[in-house]
Design an enzyme around this catalytic site. Sequence first.
Site, PDB file in Angstrom:
ATOM      1  N   HIS A  57       0.829  -1.220   0.000  1.00  0.00           N
ATOM      2  CA  HIS A  57       0.000   0.000   0.000  1.00  0.00           C
ATOM      3  C   HIS A  57       0.862   1.269   0.000  1.00  0.00           C
ATOM      4  CE1 HIS A  57      -3.726  -2.277   0.710  1.00  0.00           C
ATOM      5  NE2 HIS A  57      -2.996  -3.015   1.533  1.00  0.00           N
ATOM      6  N   ASN A 131     -10.249  -3.399   1.285  1.00  0.00           N
ATOM      7  CA  ASN A 131      -9.795  -3.338  -0.104  1.00  0.00           C
ATOM      8  C   ASN A 131     -10.996  -3.088  -1.010  1.00  0.00           C
ATOM      9  OD1 ASN A 131      -6.998  -3.806   0.227  1.00  0.00           O
ATOM     10  ND2 ASN A 131      -7.304  -6.015   0.316  1.00  0.00           N
TER      11      ASN A 131
END
Length: 497
Positions: A57, A131
């Site tokens: 990320h 997500n």
Amino acid sequence: MAEQKSKTMTTDAGRPVGDNHNSLTVGPRGPLVFEDFLLFEKMAHFNRERIPERVVHAKGSGAYGTFTCTSTEITEYTTAKLFSASGKQTPTFLRFSTVGGEKGSADTERDPRGFALKFYTEEGNWDMTGNNTPVFFIRDPLKFGDFIHTQKRDPETNLKSPTMMWDFWSLSPESLHQVTILFSDRGTPDGYRHMDGFSSHTFSLINDKNEMFYCKWHFKTRQGIKNFNAESAEDMRGKDSDYAQRDLFNAIKEGNFPKWRVLVQLMPEKEAATYHINPFDLTKVWPHKDYPLHGVGELELNRNPENYFAEVEQAAFEPRNVVPGMGFSPDKMLQARLISYPDAHRYRLGANYDSLPVNKPQCPFHTYNKDGAMRFDGNGGKEVNYEPNSFGGPTQDQKYVERPMPVSGTVARHDHRNDADYYSQPGNLFRLMPADAKQRLIHNIVGSLRNAPRRIQELQVQHFYKADPVYGSGVAKGLGLDVEAVVGQQTAASAAE
């Protein structure tokens, strides 16, 4: 190829490893145990592999917003105060991200997208770390570092390697559901505003009767789903590697505030033990016909950060941050993240990461945690720094003790692949796709898988075929493989076993 002598895997201290695929749990569906030395060694080492950017990320965009509760139905399931009244508003911060790429990579790459929300509630911060997909590639956290290594760079060439990716996926058939999503149109969303978000993990809610309900959170975009195809995503990567960041920032700057409907699936605690799908398996979804969506509220993003580093790069989210009326579940991947996320933040940002303005609760908070590098908030001044004490320091309140959760079973490395249904949900997903979307999915897979060795191609085609013969045959044809021969090899191998 010359036969190589097999080496026994060990811990960093040289202890031989007997099982590198299954975490220690209380029973097959039970929670993890702290004595799993291998899991915590692997996760702690994995968190420290990169400095200073996030290991995963790394490329992200963020914005502030408001959650508005629009229904009090959820008060039947939780005492969390942010849901206590229709119209009640809670300030939020949302960070979107790509998962596998470095900080300087393009944000239109084929990759899952992070969807991490921080709710600044009156009872403390609630972090919803999700997500844009409802599932993930693996079931057991012991394999997380191994999986992410395949998405990073080859240790010899320092290049991205389709061979590493497909080798791991072909040997980990539980990944098929997420692989199907990743190589569909959903793998290249058009920015961040036009995609959904999911908790993916199973969490829990507790009501005023102390009843528990397992839950999954859904965030449905009001902008409509919009994706790039493979070619347009590649084209945009060359034109503007910061497309999603620019799109989000400019939309908010112009007053075009993006919104998402917030919904939840709910499963009574007693049904979890007998439901035909393991409700804590991160590679599977709960069918909506069994557990329909309940509307909860609306999320709006309406303010850009003023300083990217201070407010986006230093934002830290962790699934252990829940408020009274919320809890966790025996989801193995979630259980490991409860330990791994704060460990990663302490390494990346320091022990006092929770005191940074973007992470700091907006309600009163009182802790005896003191000192540490980069302490900048007065460090509690002259207040007492131990408990119990007789000087009026903060004390515990028994009404906030966690709800007891009974567990049973043998502590062992239970084989998560005893549930070998890797194929029904990916197959169902494939069959739901329009014909043109199926063709794009197959085209995208072939474009990547053709760069892997033939033996890996054949094994992966067998998985696609088991999910749906049309799926497997299409990929095989694109790769120039004889699907009957490939499937026949598998049949022969299974008969021999």
